[in-house]
Design an enzyme around this catalytic site. Structure first.
Site, PDB file in Angstrom:
ATOM      1  N   GLU A 133       0.833  -1.201   0.000  1.00  8.82           N
ATOM      2  CA  GLU A 133       0.000   0.000   0.000  1.00  8.82           C
ATOM      3  C   GLU A 133       0.868   1.252   0.000  1.00  8.82           C
ATOM      4  O   GLU A 133       0.574   2.224  -0.698  1.00  8.82           O
ATOM      5  CB  GLU A 133      -0.929  -0.018   1.215  1.00  8.82           C
ATOM      6  CG  GLU A 133      -1.934  -1.147   1.231  1.00  8.82           C
ATOM      7  CD  GLU A 133      -2.894  -1.100   0.060  1.00  8.82           C
ATOM      8  OE1 GLU A 133      -3.313   0.004  -0.327  1.00  8.82           O
ATOM      9  OE2 GLU A 133      -3.224  -2.172  -0.489  1.00  8.82           O
ATOM     10  N   TYR A 349       8.912  -1.301  12.042  1.00  9.67           N
ATOM     11  CA  TYR A 349       7.671  -1.360  11.264  1.00  9.67           C
ATOM     12  C   TYR A 349       6.859  -2.585  11.659  1.00  9.67           C
ATOM     13  O   TYR A 349       7.392  -3.688  11.782  1.00  9.67           O
ATOM     14  CB  TYR A 349       7.989  -1.393   9.772  1.00  9.67           C
ATOM     15  CG  TYR A 349       6.780  -1.182   8.906  1.00  9.67           C
ATOM     16  CD1 TYR A 349       6.002  -0.034   9.032  1.00  9.67           C
ATOM     17  CD2 TYR A 349       6.409  -2.128   7.953  1.00  9.67           C
ATOM     18  CE1 TYR A 349       4.885   0.165   8.244  1.00  9.67           C
ATOM     19  CE2 TYR A 349       5.294  -1.931   7.156  1.00  9.67           C
ATOM     20  CZ  TYR A 349       4.543  -0.784   7.300  1.00  9.67           C
ATOM     21  OH  TYR A 349       3.427  -0.587   6.514  1.00  9.67           O
ATOM     22  N   ARG A 351       4.181  -4.148  10.223  1.00  8.00           N
ATOM     23  CA  ARG A 351       3.518  -5.040   9.262  1.00  8.00           C
ATOM     24  C   ARG A 351       4.585  -5.898   8.596  1.00  8.00           C
ATOM     25  O   ARG A 351       5.264  -5.456   7.675  1.00  8.00           O
ATOM     26  CB  ARG A 351       2.731  -4.237   8.224  1.00  8.00           C
ATOM     27  CG  ARG A 351       1.542  -3.497   8.833  1.00  8.00           C
ATOM     28  CD  ARG A 351       0.685  -2.824   7.774  1.00  8.00           C
ATOM     29  NE  ARG A 351      -0.463  -2.162   8.383  1.00  8.00           N
ATOM     30  CZ  ARG A 351      -0.487  -0.897   8.774  1.00  8.00           C
ATOM     31  NH1 ARG A 351       0.590  -0.141   8.604  1.00  8.00           N
ATOM     32  NH2 ARG A 351      -1.567  -0.369   9.325  1.00  8.00           N
ATOM     33  N   HIS A 394      10.882  -6.984   5.500  1.00 10.47           N
ATOM     34  CA  HIS A 394      11.095  -6.256   6.749  1.00 10.47           C
ATOM     35  C   HIS A 394      11.539  -7.206   7.848  1.00 10.47           C
ATOM     36  O   HIS A 394      11.248  -8.390   7.819  1.00 10.47           O
ATOM     37  CB  HIS A 394       9.804  -5.554   7.200  1.00 10.47           C
ATOM     38  CG  HIS A 394       9.084  -4.865   6.085  1.00 10.47           C
ATOM     39  ND1 HIS A 394       9.649  -3.841   5.372  1.00 10.47           N
ATOM     40  CD2 HIS A 394       7.851  -5.068   5.562  1.00 10.47           C
ATOM     41  CE1 HIS A 394       8.785  -3.429   4.448  1.00 10.47           C
ATOM     42  NE2 HIS A 394       7.697  -4.165   4.544  1.00 10.47           N
TER      43      HIS A 394
END
Length: 850
Positions: A133, A349, A351, A394
């Protein structure tokens, strides 16, 4: 203006790069040709400007501004700036499924400001979140900045610390077009499903419903589990426990064991009679210690947290919903105000699917462990493997600085932020510590008639990661002797006799599979490959908002509406509602991101068979619940005719088969296939203020309410249970005013904005007027009184003589005299404030109003 996107969604980046290359060459030649150190016009403009960084969140912008200082300007896009049009499909299914993206009306001003700042900026960095996104947001902003002399660069902030921010800015990259394509594919699939199936549900069930490619499968899981529970048949079984004592005093003096074998076979105790005969035999036996097994067992720490595990752990330990967990985690990532430090990003982060940890973070954790729990430091950092197919973009979720312990933040941040940070910090540090080591002992106690009991116990030899929880050697996690495997056993020797002190039979029943909690449903979605961790919170919120499921005792129950919609979708769209099919679609979206498949191939392969199923459903393949009547054997309580089961906007109900001659309807419950009418409760003393008939409690879409028992002849309703308005005086019927339209008596009613006067001749006359409070206007000389009014920001109170008197009260009047000046009421200001202030301007107690 809407812009049609298909191939164009990947070309602007290349076009920008080409323009940028040409401009760089031109600038370089101009600079090298300048004499006497003259600087070109472009160079002067760049030198005078700041570096512009564009992020998604205002909180994130504030954190970056604090870290980077005056040389940088940080702007927030506040999420997506472009999306598909809200009023139409926005996908050209006849031309390669081109997407029509348009600037959201609310974002036109934001984009205009970004363009203005970008023109004078030295450099522009797109720093939206590092996921699909976020990549799409960066791409759409870049498409609006094509005219810049220098193209924007993409940076990824995995942690909002000074080191993490400076490191990301030093290594800018390009927009990942494959991620953009994957996001396009997901958006297209979700839009195609939602915009084609939802209207079918509106037509056949009720308006306002929705279907989703993933959410509908989540509802199916809940409904399937409910069906399993309904089909489950309980079975009785018994267990037998015995307490034994060694021949001489020991610690502990006795131990508990469970019957494990009867003549070498697993015991079968289906009923009380069988268990009783076995107990009688055991009481006559003599017992000795048989085989003793001792072995070291390791208990490994859990891997670092991923998004799904964070949601599960927060649900189990903190009772946080998935939505709340992600909201709190977002705040921890974007920055929290710390005393004397300003906004600081506390975690990485949030997510992520990966359990990977950077070498620097692992070494920082080992340094902390070495200083505080040296016995729990492993010889090398633990290695954790990601599951197959995981996106490893990530790191796992961890504290941005392990030296910032939860204790150092106690009282400095919001309690919810602290609790989640404490969970993340401890989970990360534990994951970098050594396993706990137990000595586990298993003892078989043998009877002389073939009965064998088993006892197990364990002792903590090395706490390892459990030291972080305060455990030491020979302690369990509750600090006592423990239960089950954690119980202690006395020192025993093979062949020694033990005395049977007591034997206890216990009755049990097999249990049906449990209903899903938030944690277990997330785990099920993850294991079956449905959705992605970043979407779980939205999925769980949506299926509740749409009233497909409801929570009872922290467990998901399907509603009648959810069962009906699920049944229709499974019958009409078996592939779409298939768990395996949905998981395969997720894999194909991952393949788009990895460059193995194209956007058009994935969307096209889905659309063709799906479109065929939709056309079949439109032509009558989907049952119309609005017209469906199922006969029952339940007699009508008014005329005794059989009642039919129908479907309405508030769910299924019973209606008399003689309708319209008999208009009787009833709510019902269904247990074990038996339908039972729910009798309407008569609240004591509640009568209709229009016709004086008794009021009954009914249940509608928005909960319970009171309705006149003479419905439909009288359609009076009011909220139930009544909303508290103790702070305002009650108005007596004798004080009821006349209607300003027809002079008929008025009656009190309550609407979505509170109580008001309404004409008793409604709906013939629709006259209304505000409900006076009986409290005087505090303006000197004014004879008016306060009345509630409705404005853009909610309910407020003003003078009844408006516009002659323009007094407005900034708060809610409470009939509580001022202790200083004895003014007849005070004012509660703010939604959460409990402080009362005096509206009297001459009073020194407090002042408000205007």
């Amino acid at each position: 203006m809407a812009e049609k996107k298909s191939d164009k969604t990947v070309r602007p980046t290349k076009a920008v790069q080409k323009k940028a290359t040409t401009r760089r060459s031109t600038t370089k030649k101009a600079s090298s040709g300048a004499k006497g150190g003259a600087v070109s016009k472009t160079s002067r403009a760049q030198a005078a400007g700041k570096t512009l960084i564009i992020v998604e969140s205002p909180t994130k912008a504030r954190t970056l501004s604090k870290v980077l200082g005056s040389g940088y300007l940080v702007k927030a896009s506040v999420g997506h700036v472009k999306d598909l049009p809200p009023s139409r499909l926005g996908i050209d299914v006849d031309h390669d499924f081109a997407l029509e993206f348009e600037v959201h009306p609310d974002k036109k001003k934001v984009l205009s400001e970004i363009r203005s700042e970008a023109r004078s900026a030295r450099e522009v960095y797109l720093a939206s979140d590092p996921d699909r996104e976020g990549e799409a947001i960066a791409y759409h902003i870049a498409s609006e900045l094509e005219a810049l002399p220098v193209p924007p660069k993409r940076v990824l902030f995995h942690e909002l610390t000074e080191g993490g921010i400076r490191s990301a800015l030093s290594e800018p990259g390009e927009i990942d077009v494959r991620k953009v394509e994957a996001q396009k594919a997901r958006r297209a699939l979700d839009r195609i499903v939602g915009y084609t199936i939802s209207p079918l549900l509106w037509d056949r069930v009720r308006r306002g419903l929705s279907a989703g490619r993933v959410q509908s499968v989540a509802v199916r899981l809940v409904c399937d589990r409910e069906d399993e529970i309904a089909r489950f048949v309980r079975e009785e079984y018994w267990t037998i426990d015995a307490r034994f004592r060694p021949g001489d005093p020991r610690v502990p003096p006795t131990f508990l064991a469970r019957l494990d074998r009867v003549s070498g076979e697993k015991p079968v105790l289906p009923d009380e009679e069988t268990a009783g005969r076995t107990v009688e035999r055991i009481r006559r036996e003599r017992f000795t210690v048989g085989e003793i097994t001792r072995a070291d067992k390791k208990r490994n720490p859990s891997p670092p947290l991923t998004t799904s595990r964070l949601q599960q752990e927060a649900a189990n330990r903190l009772r946080f919903s998935a939505k709340k967990t992600m909201t709190v985690a977002q705040k921890l990532y974007e920055g929290v105000d710390l005393p004397g430090q300003g906004p600081v990003g506390l975690i990485t982060y949030m997510r992520t699917d990966s359990v990977r940890v950077s070498p620097e973070a692992a070494e920082a954790a080992r340094s902390w462990i070495r200083q505080n729990h040296p016995d729990g430091l492993p010889s090398r950092p633990p290695a954790y493997k990601n599951r197959k197919g995981i996106q490893d973009a990530h790191e796992a979720i961890r504290p941005s600085d392990v030296r910032r312990t939860p204790e150092s933040l106690q009282g400095a941040i919001d309690p919810d932020l602290f609790r989640l940070y404490d969970l993340i910090w401890k989970s990360f540090v534990e994951s970098q510590m050594s396993p706990a080591l137990y000595l586990q002992t298993t003892v078989l106690v043998e009877g002389d008639q073939g009965d064998v009991f088993r006892a197990s116990g364990r002792v903590l030899k090395a706490p390892g990661f459990l030291a972080l929880r305060g455990l030491s050697v020979s302690q369990d996690e509750d600090g006592g002797d423990g239960e089950g495997e954690d119980r202690l056993l006395p020192p025993l020797e093979t062949g020694e006799s033990v005395h049977l002190e007591e034997v206890t039979p216990d009755q049990h029943f097999t249990e049906p599979p449990p209903r899903y909690s938030e944690a277990s449903l997330i785990r099920e979605l993850e294991e079956k490959g449905i959705g992605r961790p970043s979407t779980y919170a939205t999925i769980l919120s949506t299926i509740q908002d749409r009233e497909y499921v409801e929570k009872k005792d922290n467990r998901f129950h399907p509603t009648d509406l959810g069962k009906a919609v699920n049944r229709l979708l499974v019958e009409s769209f078996p592939d779409l509602m298939s768990v395996r099919f949905t998981a395969r679609m997720e894999e194909e979206l991952d393949q788009v991101e990895e460059g193995e498949r194209g956007y058009r191939d994935v969307v096209g392969d889905f659309y063709t068979p799906f479109h065929h199923e939709v056309e079949k459903a439109k032509e009558g393949g989907m049952t119309n619940l609005k017209k469906l009547e199922v006969p029952t054997e339940v007699p009508c309580p008014v005329c005794q005719a059989p009642m039919n089961r129908k479907w309405g906007k508030n769910g299924s109900y019973l209606s008399c088969s003689r309708y319209p001659e008999c208009k009787t309807t009833r709510n019902f419950t269904e247990e074990d296939g038996q339908i039972r009418i729910v009798e309407e409760a008569l609240p004591e003393g509640e009568v209709c203020h229009v016709c004086q008939a008794p009021m009954v409690i009914k249940k509608g879409r928005f909960g319970t309410f009171l309705a006149c028992s003479r419905y439909p002849a009288c359609k009076t309703t009011r909220p139930w249970p009544p909303k508290t308005e103790a702070s305002l005086p009650a108005v007596r019927p004798a004080d009821a005013p006349s209607c300003p339209e027809c002079s008929s008596p008025m009656v009190q009613k309550r609407g979505r904005f509170g109580s008001f006067w309404a004409c008793s001749r409604y709906p013939e006359c629709k006259g209304t007027r505000p409900l006076a409070t009986g409290l005087p206007c505090p303006v000197q000389g004014c004879k008016g009184e306060l009345v509630p009014r409705r404005g853009k920001r909610g309910t407020f109170y003003g003078c009844s003589r408006y516009p002659e008197c323009t007094f407005l009260l900034n708060g809610e009047p409470v009939r509580d005299p001022c202790p200083d000046c004895q003014f007849p009421y005070r004012v509660r200001t703010g939604k959460k404030s409990v402080d009362l202030v005096c509206p009297n301007e001459a009073c020194s107690h407090a002042k408000t109003g205007g």
